[in-house]
Design a protein around this motif. Structure first.
Motif, mmCIF file in Angstrom:
data_model
loop_
_atom_site.group_PDB
_atom_site.id
_atom_site.type_symbol
_atom_site.label_atom_id
_atom_site.label_comp_id
_atom_site.label_asym_id
_atom_site.label_seq_id
_atom_site.Cartn_x
_atom_site.Cartn_y
_atom_site.Cartn_z
ATOM 1 N N ARG A 1 -89.229 39.662 -15.438
ATOM 2 C CA ARG A 1 -89.379 39.870 -16.888
ATOM 3 C C ARG A 1 -88.879 41.256 -17.297
ATOM 4 N N ARG B 1 -85.125 41.187 -17.523
ATOM 5 C CA ARG B 1 -84.619 40.473 -18.705
ATOM 6 C C ARG B 1 -84.795 41.314 -19.964
ATOM 7 N N GLU B 2 -85.964 41.934 -20.097
ATOM 8 C CA GLU B 2 -86.223 42.726 -21.298
ATOM 9 C C GLU B 2 -85.338 43.981 -21.342
ATOM 10 N N ARG C 1 -82.391 44.371 -19.888
ATOM 11 C CA ARG C 1 -81.000 43.958 -20.123
ATOM 12 C C ARG C 1 -80.792 43.595 -21.588
ATOM 13 N N GLU D 1 -81.463 37.543 -9.845
ATOM 14 C CA GLU D 1 -81.697 37.520 -11.290
ATOM 15 C C GLU D 1 -80.968 38.663 -11.978
ATOM 16 N N LEU E 1 -78.029 38.356 -14.853
ATOM 17 C CA LEU E 1 -78.132 39.024 -16.148
ATOM 18 C C LEU E 1 -76.962 39.964 -16.432
#
Length: 387
Positions: free
Chosen positions: A57, A60-61, A63, A89, A93
């Motif tokens: 998480r 993702r945040e 990036r 992952e 990303l």
């Protein structure tokens, strides 16, 4: 740039750009016990590590905010069984991914899996050019293992990037270190003089080189550059204490660099947790966006309204940002003071005194050490000595 919504205690009035550089300290577990480690001295009391889903998480945040460079460090990141999942992952990303490792745990199956997952870059640390000194400085028998890992890095077509932290006990071996790097086929060598925080702060008197040692090492490095026939790039980082002006630490706190500790605390530099009076949020409970834009801990040292004199009116403040806040705190007791490395600082004498101590003759029986012994990084020392 728009105004940033400031939390209580925040001082920045300008919304920063994105956190371009994300450093994920995946774990404080490490097989080495280096006396110059930058990890916090109380790492044994920092609580449980983030789990895999939390790290994914965070990636993702970060990036989504615009982070592009990813460092995976520790401790030793290879101690995490989910490292390949995290790398995969990050690759999906679009991060450029750098693994910062001692090499311990980098077997051929793991490097093959990491290559398949999309790892872009490996930075391998050595402590010295000889087995005896390398193994003493890390308090482990790892020299032969590191040499095998270096061969694996070449075999899997990664650029060979070696990092050696320099200090009083190995700085006179720079020529031998460069010869070792050459034999290993290194494309890049970073000779990074010790920065005195974390464990290195507690071992400063034993680790600080003399000015003559630094000058010899720098001259040796330059001669090696000039005579070497190989395109090996060498970066020699002069110790802060031997400069007249401070380095622009992190390009200014909260400017481009974001660290997440193993337990999830978000920091504007990897040592900032020591700074008193600041509330650094945890990504278990806060989004990366909130951390970066709204938290008081990240906004506090943005801009220049926090600065005291002589920094506040100094024309160089937009270049060096007042220097290192952790260094200012450790040496003066106030993180808002000018970095004592600067010869305009009223506390500059603290630096010159430390250098004078390093320059003073050492006892013939122990030319490399002062009276107190080195304190090696270990969970036992972390729990007992720094509680």
């Amino acid at each position: 740039m728009s105004a940033v919504p400031t939390a209580p205690g925040a001082t920045s009035a300008v919304r920063p750009g994105p956190p371009l550089w994300l450093l994920c300290e995946l774990t404080y577990r490490c097989p080495l016990h280096c006396a110059f480690c930058y990890n916090p001295t109380d790492f044994a009391k920092t609580g449980p590590e983030l789990d895999t889903e939390d790290w994914l998480r965070v990636l993702r945040e970060a990036r989504a905010l615009g982070a592009v460079q990813l460092g995976l460090s520790g401790g030793e990141p290879l101690a995490r069984d989910d490292l390949e999942v995290i790398v995969a992952e990050a690759h999906r990303l679009g991060f450029y991914i750098n693994l910062i490792t001692s090499g311990v745990g980098l077997t051929e199956p793991r490097i093959s899996a990491l290559k398949e997952a999309g790892l872009d870059h490996i930075q391998l640390s050595f402590q010295d050019s000889s087995q005896k000194m390398n193994d003493f400085l890390s308090s482990t028998r790892t020299f032969d293992l590191k040499s095998k890992v270096a061969a694996l890095i070449k075999k899997y077509d990664y650029p060979m990037v070696l990092n050696v932290v320099l200090h009083r006990l190995n700085i006179d071996h720079v020529e031998e270190i460069l010869e070792m790097a050459d034999k290993l086929g290194a494309e890049y060598v970073e000779l990074a003089n010790t920065q005195y925080y974390g464990w290195a702060w507690h071992n400063r008197d034993q680790l600080m080189p003399s000015r003559a040692q630094v000058e010899r090492a720098e001259a040796t490095t330059q001669k090696w550059r000039e005579r070497s026939g190989r395109p090996m790039k060498i970066f020699f980082v002069v110790p802060d204490y031997f400069e007249r002006r401070p380095k622009p630490c992190m390009n200014g706190l909260g400017s481009i660099f974001l660290t997440i500790t193993p337990g999830g605390t978000a920091l504007p530099c990897h040592a900032a947790r020591m700074l008193p009076g600041l509330d650094f949020p945890n990504v278990r409970h806060s989004s990366v966006e909130h951390v970066w834009f709204e938290s008081s801990g990240f906004n506090h040292f943005r801009g220049d309204s926090w600065m005291k004199e002589p920094c506040r009116s100094c024309p160089e403040k937009t270049r060096d940002f007042g220097g290192c806040r952790c260094q200012a705190y450790l040496m003066t007791g106030d993180a808002a003071n000018a970095d004592p490395v600067c010869d305009l600082s009223p506390h500059h004498h603290l630096v010159t005194e430390a250098v004078a101590l390093a320059d003073a003759p050492r006892p013939p029986a122990a030319p490399s050490l002062v009276e107190k012994p080195l304190v090696f990084r270990s969970p036992q020392n972390s729990s007992k000595l720094f509680s």
